[in-house]
Design a protein around this motif. Structure first.
Motif, PDB file in Angstrom:
ATOM      1  N   ALA A 262       0.828  -1.205   0.000  1.00 51.21           N
ATOM      2  CA  ALA A 262       0.000   0.000   0.000  1.00 51.21           C
ATOM      3  C   ALA A 262       0.857   1.249   0.000  1.00 51.21           C
ATOM      4  CB  ALA A 262      -0.925  -0.008   1.219  1.00 51.21           C
ATOM      5  N   LEU A 263       1.984   1.227   0.733  1.00 50.41           N
ATOM      6  CA  LEU A 263       2.863   2.397   0.777  1.00 50.41           C
ATOM      7  C   LEU A 263       3.471   2.677  -0.587  1.00 50.41           C
ATOM      8  CD1 LEU A 263       4.492   4.599   2.264  1.00 50.41           C
ATOM      9  CD2 LEU A 263       6.241   2.848   2.716  1.00 50.41           C
ATOM     10  N   VAL A 264       4.096   1.679  -1.184  1.00 53.24           N
ATOM     11  CA  VAL A 264       4.807   1.939  -2.442  1.00 53.24           C
ATOM     12  C   VAL A 264       3.847   2.311  -3.560  1.00 53.24           C
ATOM     13  CG1 VAL A 264       6.788   0.525  -1.796  1.00 53.24           C
ATOM     14  CG2 VAL A 264       4.876  -0.531  -3.025  1.00 53.24           C
ATOM     15  N   ASN A 265       2.647   1.743  -3.543  1.00 55.28           N
ATOM     16  CA  ASN A 265       1.662   2.139  -4.544  1.00 55.28           C
ATOM     17  C   ASN A 265       1.175   3.563  -4.299  1.00 55.28           C
ATOM     18  OD1 ASN A 265       1.428  -0.173  -6.285  1.00 55.28           O
ATOM     19  ND2 ASN A 265       0.410  -1.261  -4.611  1.00 55.28           N
ATOM     20  N   ALA A 266       0.998   3.935  -3.025  1.00 51.98           N
ATOM     21  CA  ALA A 266       0.504   5.267  -2.696  1.00 51.98           C
ATOM     22  C   ALA A 266       1.503   6.345  -3.080  1.00 51.98           C
ATOM     23  CB  ALA A 266       0.187   5.350  -1.204  1.00 51.98           C
ATOM     24  N   ILE A 267       2.786   6.071  -2.939  1.00 51.10           N
ATOM     25  CA  ILE A 267       3.800   7.082  -3.246  1.00 51.10           C
ATOM     26  C   ILE A 267       4.237   7.027  -4.705  1.00 51.10           C
ATOM     27  CG2 ILE A 267       4.616   7.149  -0.854  1.00 51.10           C
ATOM     28  CD1 ILE A 267       7.003   5.433  -1.694  1.00 51.10           C
ATOM     29  N   GLY A 268       3.566   6.185  -5.493  1.00 50.11           N
ATOM     30  CA  GLY A 268       3.859   6.124  -6.918  1.00 50.11           C
ATOM     31  C   GLY A 268       5.117   5.360  -7.264  1.00 50.11           C
ATOM     32  N   TRP A 307       0.993  14.647   1.371  1.00 55.27           N
ATOM     33  CA  TRP A 307       1.239  13.321   1.935  1.00 55.27           C
ATOM     34  C   TRP A 307       0.134  12.916   2.901  1.00 55.27           C
ATOM     35  CZ3 TRP A 307       3.890  10.935  -1.214  1.00 55.27           C
ATOM     36  CH2 TRP A 307       5.018  11.479  -1.826  1.00 55.27           C
ATOM     37  N   GLY A 308      -0.445  13.878   3.601  1.00 52.43           N
ATOM     38  CA  GLY A 308      -1.557  13.550   4.478  1.00 52.43           C
ATOM     39  C   GLY A 308      -2.709  12.939   3.711  1.00 52.43           C
ATOM     40  N   GLU A 309      -3.044  13.533   2.567  1.00 46.98           N
ATOM     41  CA  GLU A 309      -4.120  12.990   1.727  1.00 46.98           C
ATOM     42  C   GLU A 309      -3.756  11.613   1.201  1.00 46.98           C
ATOM     43  OE1 GLU A 309      -5.133  15.682  -1.364  1.00 46.98           O
ATOM     44  OE2 GLU A 309      -5.729  17.311  -0.013  1.00 46.98           O
ATOM     45  N   VAL A 310      -2.510  11.466   0.774  1.00 47.08           N
ATOM     46  CA  VAL A 310      -2.048  10.174   0.243  1.00 47.08           C
ATOM     47  C   VAL A 310      -2.165   9.088   1.308  1.00 47.08           C
ATOM     48  CG1 VAL A 310       0.020   8.912  -0.504  1.00 47.08           C
ATOM     49  CG2 VAL A 310      -0.521  11.137  -1.513  1.00 47.08           C
ATOM     50  N   PHE A 311      -1.666   9.371   2.504  1.00 45.40           N
ATOM     51  CA  PHE A 311      -1.665   8.363   3.568  1.00 45.40           C
ATOM     52  C   PHE A 311      -3.088   8.023   4.007  1.00 45.40           C
ATOM     53  CE2 PHE A 311       2.676  10.232   4.885  1.00 45.40           C
ATOM     54  CZ  PHE A 311       3.325   9.446   3.937  1.00 45.40           C
ATOM     55  N   GLU A 312      -3.946   9.041   4.117  1.00 46.28           N
ATOM     56  CA  GLU A 312      -5.322   8.779   4.544  1.00 46.28           C
ATOM     57  C   GLU A 312      -6.056   7.944   3.508  1.00 46.28           C
ATOM     58  OE1 GLU A 312      -7.365  12.346   5.590  1.00 46.28           O
ATOM     59  OE2 GLU A 312      -5.870  12.961   7.068  1.00 46.28           O
ATOM     60  N   HIS A 313      -5.859   8.255   2.236  1.00 51.49           N
ATOM     61  CA  HIS A 313      -6.531   7.510   1.160  1.00 51.49           C
ATOM     62  C   HIS A 313      -6.085   6.055   1.148  1.00 51.49           C
ATOM     63  CE1 HIS A 313      -7.357   6.210  -3.043  1.00 51.49           C
ATOM     64  NE2 HIS A 313      -8.473   6.915  -2.845  1.00 51.49           N
ATOM     65  N   ALA A 314      -4.804   5.821   1.464  1.00 47.89           N
ATOM     66  CA  ALA A 314      -4.259   4.465   1.443  1.00 47.89           C
ATOM     67  C   ALA A 314      -4.397   3.760   2.795  1.00 47.89           C
ATOM     68  CB  ALA A 314      -2.784   4.508   1.038  1.00 47.89           C
ATOM     69  N   HIS A 315      -4.996   4.430   3.771  1.00 45.94           N
ATOM     70  CA  HIS A 315      -5.184   3.866   5.120  1.00 45.94           C
ATOM     71  C   HIS A 315      -3.850   3.488   5.761  1.00 45.94           C
ATOM     72  CE1 HIS A 315      -9.477   3.809   4.274  1.00 45.94           C
ATOM     73  NE2 HIS A 315      -9.248   3.100   3.179  1.00 45.94           N
ATOM     74  N   LEU A 316      -2.898   4.408   5.657  1.00 47.98           N
ATOM     75  CA  LEU A 316      -1.570   4.213   6.240  1.00 47.98           C
ATOM     76  C   LEU A 316      -1.450   5.069   7.498  1.00 47.98           C
ATOM     77  CD1 LEU A 316       0.515   4.397   2.944  1.00 47.98           C
ATOM     78  CD2 LEU A 316      -0.184   2.328   4.183  1.00 47.98           C
ATOM     79  N   THR A 317      -0.888   4.516   8.533  1.00 47.34           N
ATOM     80  CA  THR A 317      -0.781   5.223   9.806  1.00 47.34           C
ATOM     81  C   THR A 317       0.394   6.189   9.776  1.00 47.34           C
ATOM     82  OG1 THR A 317      -1.663   3.277  10.950  1.00 47.34           O
ATOM     83  CG2 THR A 317      -0.560   4.947  12.295  1.00 47.34           C
ATOM     84  N   PHE A 318       0.104   7.451  10.115  1.00 50.22           N
ATOM     85  CA  PHE A 318       1.142   8.473  10.143  1.00 50.22           C
ATOM     86  C   PHE A 318       0.810   9.475  11.228  1.00 50.22           C
ATOM     87  CE2 PHE A 318      -2.181  10.507   7.835  1.00 50.22           C
ATOM     88  CZ  PHE A 318      -2.007  11.879   7.972  1.00 50.22           C
ATOM     89  N   GLY A 319       1.780  10.272  11.598  1.00 45.91           N
ATOM     90  CA  GLY A 319       1.558  11.313  12.590  1.00 45.91           C
ATOM     91  C   GLY A 319       2.432  12.509  12.298  1.00 45.91           C
ATOM     92  N   VAL A 320       1.820  13.680  12.237  1.00 42.78           N
ATOM     93  CA  VAL A 320       2.558  14.919  11.996  1.00 42.78           C
ATOM     94  C   VAL A 320       3.160  15.388  13.317  1.00 42.78           C
ATOM     95  CG1 VAL A 320       2.398  17.308  11.220  1.00 42.78           C
ATOM     96  CG2 VAL A 320       1.043  15.530  10.088  1.00 42.78           C
ATOM     97  N   VAL A 321       4.420  15.776  13.294  1.00 44.16           N
ATOM     98  CA  VAL A 321       5.085  16.298  14.485  1.00 44.16           C
ATOM     99  C   VAL A 321       4.685  17.756  14.659  1.00 44.16           C
ATOM    100  CG1 VAL A 321       7.306  16.737  15.595  1.00 44.16           C
ATOM    101  CG2 VAL A 321       7.009  14.692  14.174  1.00 44.16           C
ATOM    102  N   GLN A 322       3.892  18.033  15.693  1.00 47.48           N
ATOM    103  CA  GLN A 322       3.338  19.368  15.889  1.00 47.48           C
ATOM    104  C   GLN A 322       3.984  20.071  17.073  1.00 47.48           C
ATOM    105  OE1 GLN A 322      -1.173  19.373  14.351  1.00 47.48           O
ATOM    106  NE2 GLN A 322      -0.960  18.331  16.297  1.00 47.48           N
ATOM    107  N   ALA A 323       4.216  21.364  16.926  1.00 47.15           N
ATOM    108  CA  ALA A 323       4.661  22.199  18.036  1.00 47.15           C
ATOM    109  C   ALA A 323       3.458  22.533  18.914  1.00 47.15           C
ATOM    110  CB  ALA A 323       5.295  23.479  17.502  1.00 47.15           C
ATOM    111  N   PRO A 324       3.688  22.911  20.194  1.00 46.39           N
ATOM    112  CA  PRO A 324       2.562  23.242  21.070  1.00 46.39           C
ATOM    113  C   PRO A 324       1.611  24.277  20.490  1.00 46.39           C
ATOM    114  CG  PRO A 324       4.551  23.041  22.367  1.00 46.39           C
ATOM    115  CD  PRO A 324       4.971  22.923  20.930  1.00 46.39           C
TER     116      PRO A 324
END
Length: 408
Positions: A262-268, A307-324
């Motif tokens: 799913a990852l390699v297909n999602a990233i083309g 990448w957020g759209e790509v990962f969500e569409h492919a149902h891949l788990t990810f997390g953005v590193v956010q500042a406070p």
């Protein structure tokens, strides 16, 4: 407070200082408990915590309201001989007494469990220490940075290869320990409901820290072989790693082996499915540096929104590193009452962080500002049965200082 709150009518005396004990009392207050915050005449040192670097600078005392909201304030000099009667009546009134005074000082103040339980056999005596009740270091003072983070092994692991240990997020160990202490209290309350007996419950920053790092601690108990400290460029697993998008946003991907197609297909890059270097998890691990470099190049070509759209569409788990500053704008926080309104604190303190427990169908008490030093002393003493003359005597002798701004 709403009469259907779970702990409506529960009476709590918070004699603890700083964060872990008081934060456990905050959770009880969120569900309706009546909490009295007892401080020495000089105040809990946590009142000035926001002025100590490297805490974020502010005109508003944000950590004090976070850890002491929804409480009434009583100033009491426990070293005064006259304090004994006030303490006795507090204990007789209370269902729960929360303490964290170091044991040697507690013995001098006659504040130990054996000292106070004769006054109230149904009392839940909740104690939080740095390193536990027993052992050679039981008497050592501890902050979450030393006892929860450093001593537990967490601080040795939360860094990259070649980097020295660094300071963890302030209060993070304390707040985790607060949940442990809260859990011990409600366990004891359940026991009292069944048996009528009070309990002496305890936890420590060290115990909570080792529990937080229990996977690695258990690995050490099993004499497992540890990987070296994490090296982002040469990780043990390139599909469990941190990457950077074109807009400089860092993010993590956390993928199980079955998600590789799913990852390699999602990233083309479906061609990677037939690349011998990455044919199975073992080969991906052996060539993790090459795979990381390849993914670095791919992810650096597009912004995080892409990448957020790509990962969500492919149902891949990810997390953005956010500042406070980004975290507090996250709509998930208000949608789930992780951030809630705060009443009466003034300044920029219009919101605060809700406790992490939720009981569906039960509304938490609205978050109200923390008390000023000794703000409710007279009210509380009257509730405990002291006469006006007795209160005047306690104030004149300094056992219960008058609240600031009140006439002598």
């Amino acid at each position: 407070m709403a009469t259907d709150n779970i702990f409506a009518g529960l009476k709590v005396v918070d004699l603890a200082s700083f964060i872990a004990g008081p934060a456990a009392a905050v959770i009880l207050s969120d569900f309706g408990a009546d909490v009295i915050k007892v401080e020495p005449p000089t105040g809990d040192t946590w009142r000035i915590g926001y002025k100590v670097p490297p805490q974020p600078r502010s005109k508003d005392n944000y950590p004090w309201h976070l850890n002491n909201r929804n409480k009434r304030g009583l100033a009491l000099d426990l070293k005064s001989p006259e304090a004994w009667e006030v303490l006795r009546r507090l204990v007789e009134w209370a269902d729960v007494l929360i303490v964290n005074t170091p044991h040697p000082a507690r013995e001098k103040l006659k504040l130990g469990y054996d000292d106070v339980v004769p006054w109230n056999p149904r009392l839940i005596y909740a104690d939080v220490t740095g390193y536990g009740d027993d052992g050679p270091d039981a008497q050592l003072p501890g902050f979450d940075i030393t006892a929860y983070w450093a001593r537990s092994g967490l601080l040795s692991l939360t860094r990259d290869a070649g980097a020295p240990p660094t300071l963890p997020v302030a209060g993070s160990g304390d707040h985790a320990t607060a949940v442990s202490l809260y859990s011990a209290i409600v366990t004891a309350l359940y026991r009292r409901e069944r048996t009528g007996k009070g309990s002496y419950v305890t936890t420590s920053l060290l115990a909570a820290g080792v529990w937080a790092s229990a996977v690695t601690a258990q690995a050490a108990l099993a004499d497992a072989t540890f990987f070296p400290l994490h090296d982002r460029a040469n990780p043990p697993n390139a599909t469990l790693n941190v990457y950077r998008a074109a807009d400089e946003t860092w993010f993590l991907i956390v993928l199980t082996p079955d998600k590789w197609p799913a990852l390699v297909n999602a990233i083309g890059r479906p061609d990677l499915l037939t690349d011998a270097r990455f044919a199975d998890p073992a080969k991906q691990a052996a060539n993790s540096g090459q795979l990381t470099a390849l993914l670095d190049q791919i992810f650096a070509a597009q912004p995080m929104a892409h990448w957020g759209e790509v990962f969500e569409h492919a149902h891949l788990t990810f997390g953005v590193v956010q500042a406070p500053s980004e975290v507090i704008k996250d709509p998930q926080l208000r949608a789930n009452d992780i951030v809630v309104s705060l009443e009466g604190a003034g300044g920029n303190l219009n919101s605060t962080i809700g406790s992490p427990l939720k009981v569906h169908g039960v509304a938490k008490a609205p978050a109200r500002r923390a008390p000023e030093l000794g703000e409710h002393s007279e009210e509380i003493l009257k509730q405990l049965g002291f006469s006006s003359t007795e209160i005047d005597g306690l104030q004149a002798g300094g056992t219960v200082p008058r609240a600031p701004g009140r006439a002598a």
